[in-house]
Design an enzyme around this catalytic site. Structure first.
Site, short mmCIF file in Angstrom:
data_model
loop_
_atom_site.label_atom_id
_atom_site.label_comp_id
_atom_site.label_asym_id
_atom_site.label_seq_id
_atom_site.Cartn_x
_atom_site.Cartn_y
_atom_site.Cartn_z
N SER A 55 0.82 -1.21 0.00
CA SER A 55 0.00 0.00 0.00
C SER A 55 0.85 1.26 0.00
O SER A 55 0.47 2.27 -0.59
CB SER A 55 -0.98 0.01 1.18
OG SER A 55 -0.30 -0.22 2.39
N GLU A 56 2.04 1.23 0.65
CA GLU A 56 2.97 2.35 0.55
C GLU A 56 4.41 1.87 0.68
O GLU A 56 4.69 0.83 1.29
CB GLU A 56 2.72 3.41 1.63
CG GLU A 56 1.69 4.45 1.27
CD GLU A 56 0.36 4.16 1.91
OE1 GLU A 56 -0.60 4.92 1.66
OE2 GLU A 56 0.25 3.18 2.64
N THR A 57 5.30 2.68 0.10
CA THR A 57 6.74 2.53 0.26
C THR A 57 7.30 3.87 0.69
O THR A 57 6.91 4.92 0.16
CB THR A 57 7.41 2.08 -1.06
OG1 THR A 57 6.92 0.77 -1.40
CG2 THR A 57 8.91 2.03 -0.93
#
Length: 283
Positions: A44-46
């Site tokens: 979902s995020e980096t």
């Protein structure tokens, strides 16, 4: 060669929590390259870190990319990135300069050697939302108005990113999540929402939550630190908790990836603290 690390946040089990990519040195990476890395990972995020010694020791500029867009702030990737830094340089205090503002983070090891990070949000705020918008959100979710908990009214809450808080009357309602992906993504984009914070209240201080994240190209976020911070501010704004409170949020169980988020409110400080463990994923 860009080093990309993989962590799970809000868990001590690599099979649980919310997965995040961490790039410990993003110096020289273009926006397009960061977005491509995030899309390739599919989390979902980096988080992309650039050390900024001119601003202070253990200070980093941090950018967060979902598979389809950049977001101003991400809680679980902050926890993951802080634990990654602590793995490399030791526990202690960190400062993350994010698109939403300055976020202090403290990492400490517990008695079992597990690293736990606590972020302090930017100053939050809570806004009312119109009945027509609520009705549209419910229709896109496939929820009925009478399935909402009347004691926890819909609001838009912010603690680095905007989240629409909707409270289910029952755990069964929360457990059944099937929604119009494209329709909800368009609805959220128009209102600059990052996730929906869907909640069910188990007790005065224990909640179960789920976070649809179609604007990021992800059906559901398994453990959402930014929304947890916003939710703490929401409860305080409504007077559902005192100026000082400790909350426990369970998230991810419905996805088979349980996570545990701790939320702390302190009297005299409008900011919200969110804590959780982090663990590196096997290669």
């Amino acid at each position: 060669m860009t080093t990309v690390l993989r962590y799970a946040a809000f868990t001590t089990d690599p099979a649980g929590g919310n997965k995040a990519g961490v790039v410990p040195d993003a110096t020289g990476l273009t926006d397009q390259r960061m977005l491509a890395i995030a899309a390739e990972l599919g989390y979902s995020e980096t988080a992309f870190l650039i050390a900024d010694p001119s601003a202070g020791e253990r200070t980093y500029r941090v950018r967060y990319f979902a598979p389809t867009l950049e977001v101003p702030f991400c809680g679980h990737a902050t926890i993951a990135a802080a634990v990654a830094v602590a793995d490399a340089t030791g526990p202690g205090e960190l400062v993350f300069e994010t698109g939403a503002g300055t976020v202090p983070v403290v990492v400490a090891a517990d008695g079992d050697g597990v690293l736990r990070a606590t972020l302090t949000s930017v100053e939050p705020h809570v806004l009312e939302i119109g009945e027509a918008d609520v009705a549209q959100a419910l229709a896109l979710l496939g929820w009925q108005a009478d399935e909402l908990d009347p004691t926890l009214p819909p609001r838009v809450a912010y603690a680095g990113a905007r989240h629409l808080v909707l409270a289910a009357r029952s755990r069964e309602r929360l457990a059944e999540l099937s929604y119009d992906f494209d329709g909800l993504a368009a609805f959220m984009t128009e209102r600059e929402l990052i996730t929906l914070q869907l909640v069910w209240r188990e007790s005065a201080t224990v909640f179960h939550v789920r976070d649809p994240f179609p604007v990021g190209g992800v059906v559901e976020d398994p453990a959402t630190g930014a929304a947890a911070a916003a939710f703490g501010a929401y409860l305080r704004e409504l007077g559902e908790v005192g100026e000082t409170a400790e909350l426990t949020l369970h998230q991810g169980a419905d996805l088979g990836s349980p996570g545990l988020l701790s939320v702390e409110l302190r009297a005299g400080d409008p900011r919200v603290r969110v804590s959780g463990a982090g663990v590196r994923l096997p290669e």
